[in-house]
Motif scaffolding. Structure first.
Motif, mmCIF file in Angstrom:
data_model
loop_
_atom_site.group_PDB
_atom_site.id
_atom_site.type_symbol
_atom_site.label_atom_id
_atom_site.label_comp_id
_atom_site.label_asym_id
_atom_site.label_seq_id
_atom_site.Cartn_x
_atom_site.Cartn_y
_atom_site.Cartn_z
ATOM 1 N N GLU A 57 0.640 -1.038 -0.133
ATOM 2 C CA GLU A 57 -0.024 0.223 -0.064
ATOM 3 C C GLU A 57 0.743 1.201 -0.042
ATOM 4 O O GLU A 57 0.623 2.176 -0.630
ATOM 5 C CB GLU A 57 -1.085 0.046 1.224
ATOM 6 N N ASP A 58 1.894 1.252 0.795
ATOM 7 C CA ASP A 58 2.581 2.584 0.972
ATOM 8 C C ASP A 58 3.687 2.779 -0.441
ATOM 9 O O ASP A 58 3.869 3.977 -0.522
ATOM 10 C CB ASP A 58 3.548 2.365 2.197
ATOM 11 N N LYS A 59 3.645 1.789 -1.087
ATOM 12 C CA LYS A 59 4.476 1.971 -2.450
ATOM 13 C C LYS A 59 3.567 2.276 -3.672
ATOM 14 O O LYS A 59 4.006 2.335 -4.879
ATOM 15 C CB LYS A 59 5.269 0.684 -2.815
ATOM 16 N N ASN A 60 2.156 2.035 -3.646
ATOM 17 C CA ASN A 60 1.299 2.313 -4.502
ATOM 18 C C ASN A 60 1.054 3.667 -4.908
ATOM 19 O O ASN A 60 0.132 4.231 -4.085
ATOM 20 C CB ASN A 60 0.243 1.323 -4.363
ATOM 21 N N PRO A 61 1.469 4.355 -6.180
ATOM 22 C CA PRO A 61 0.961 5.662 -6.455
ATOM 23 C C PRO A 61 -0.377 5.831 -6.805
ATOM 24 O O PRO A 61 -0.784 6.880 -7.058
ATOM 25 C CB PRO A 61 2.147 5.804 -7.603
ATOM 26 N N PHE A 62 -1.178 4.574 -7.294
ATOM 27 C CA PHE A 62 -2.512 4.911 -7.808
ATOM 28 C C PHE A 62 -3.717 4.526 -6.536
ATOM 29 O O PHE A 62 -4.655 4.408 -6.899
ATOM 30 C CB PHE A 62 -2.748 3.774 -8.709
ATOM 31 N N LYS A 63 -3.087 4.207 -5.393
ATOM 32 C CA LYS A 63 -4.117 3.931 -4.417
ATOM 33 C C LYS A 63 -4.901 5.215 -4.172
ATOM 34 O O LYS A 63 -4.576 6.444 -4.214
ATOM 35 C CB LYS A 63 -3.417 3.575 -2.746
ATOM 36 N N GLU A 64 -6.237 4.920 -3.536
ATOM 37 C CA GLU A 64 -7.184 5.918 -3.525
ATOM 38 C C GLU A 64 -6.654 6.897 -2.217
ATOM 39 O O GLU A 64 -6.267 6.387 -1.235
ATOM 40 C CB GLU A 64 -8.457 5.256 -2.680
ATOM 41 N N LYS A 65 -6.758 8.137 -2.273
ATOM 42 C CA LYS A 65 -6.166 9.091 -1.449
ATOM 43 C C LYS A 65 -7.348 9.360 -0.379
ATOM 44 O O LYS A 65 -7.065 9.569 0.687
ATOM 45 C CB LYS A 65 -5.844 10.584 -2.103
ATOM 46 N N GLY A 66 -8.630 9.408 -0.787
ATOM 47 C CA GLY A 66 -9.527 9.607 0.193
ATOM 48 C C GLY A 66 -10.941 8.782 -0.235
ATOM 49 O O GLY A 66 -11.085 8.786 -1.574
ATOM 50 N N GLY A 67 -11.715 8.487 0.586
ATOM 51 C CA GLY A 67 -12.956 7.894 0.011
ATOM 52 C C GLY A 67 -14.076 8.872 -0.209
ATOM 53 O O GLY A 67 -13.936 10.038 -0.075
ATOM 54 N N CYS A 68 -15.331 8.369 -0.349
ATOM 55 C CA CYS A 68 -16.379 9.417 -0.513
ATOM 56 C C CYS A 68 -17.416 8.891 0.310
ATOM 57 O O CYS A 68 -17.812 7.787 0.318
ATOM 58 C CB CYS A 68 -16.573 9.800 -2.049
ATOM 59 N N THR A 69 -17.828 9.953 1.017
ATOM 60 C CA THR A 69 -19.109 9.274 1.829
ATOM 61 C C THR A 69 -20.410 9.977 1.285
ATOM 62 O O THR A 69 -20.569 11.224 0.987
ATOM 63 C CB THR A 69 -18.982 9.849 3.347
ATOM 64 N N ILE A 70 -21.466 9.233 1.451
ATOM 65 C CA ILE A 70 -22.856 9.497 0.995
ATOM 66 C C ILE A 70 -23.593 9.561 2.161
ATOM 67 O O ILE A 70 -23.889 8.775 3.210
ATOM 68 C CB ILE A 70 -23.479 8.681 0.130
ATOM 69 N N SER A 71 -24.124 10.986 2.607
ATOM 70 C CA SER A 71 -24.965 11.148 3.796
ATOM 71 C C SER A 71 -26.451 11.389 3.555
ATOM 72 O O SER A 71 -26.637 11.786 2.349
ATOM 73 C CB SER A 71 -24.316 12.555 4.564
#
Length: 71
Positions: A57-71
């Motif tokens: 995970e720490d070496k993956n440049p394409f990992k999601e930076k943050g999720g999205c929340t639906i409220s």
């Protein structure tokens, strides 16, 4: 349009001939021999293969930076 459409038939044939002149110099080998060598190479490198073992995970440049929340 593509480049090939703008070329005359003579130019296209010359290009093909140049390509064949390059290819004729290639050393040919039996697939039964090279296939085995390729398989051995792939197996010897499999420990390093990110497609097989994944990317940390720490070496993956394409990992999601943050999720999205639906409220």
């Amino acid at each position: 349009g593509t480049m090939a459409q703008d070329m005359t038939e003579k130019e296209l044939l010359k290009m093909e001939l140049d390509q064949l002149k390059k290819e004729v110099k290639n050393e040919r080998q039996m697939v039964s021999k090279t296939g085995k060598e390729i398989k051995e190479y792939i197996e010897s490198m499999s420990g390093e293969d990110p497609l097989l073992k994944g990317i940390p995970e720490d070496k993956n440049p394409f990992k999601e930076k943050g999720g999205c929340t639906i409220s």
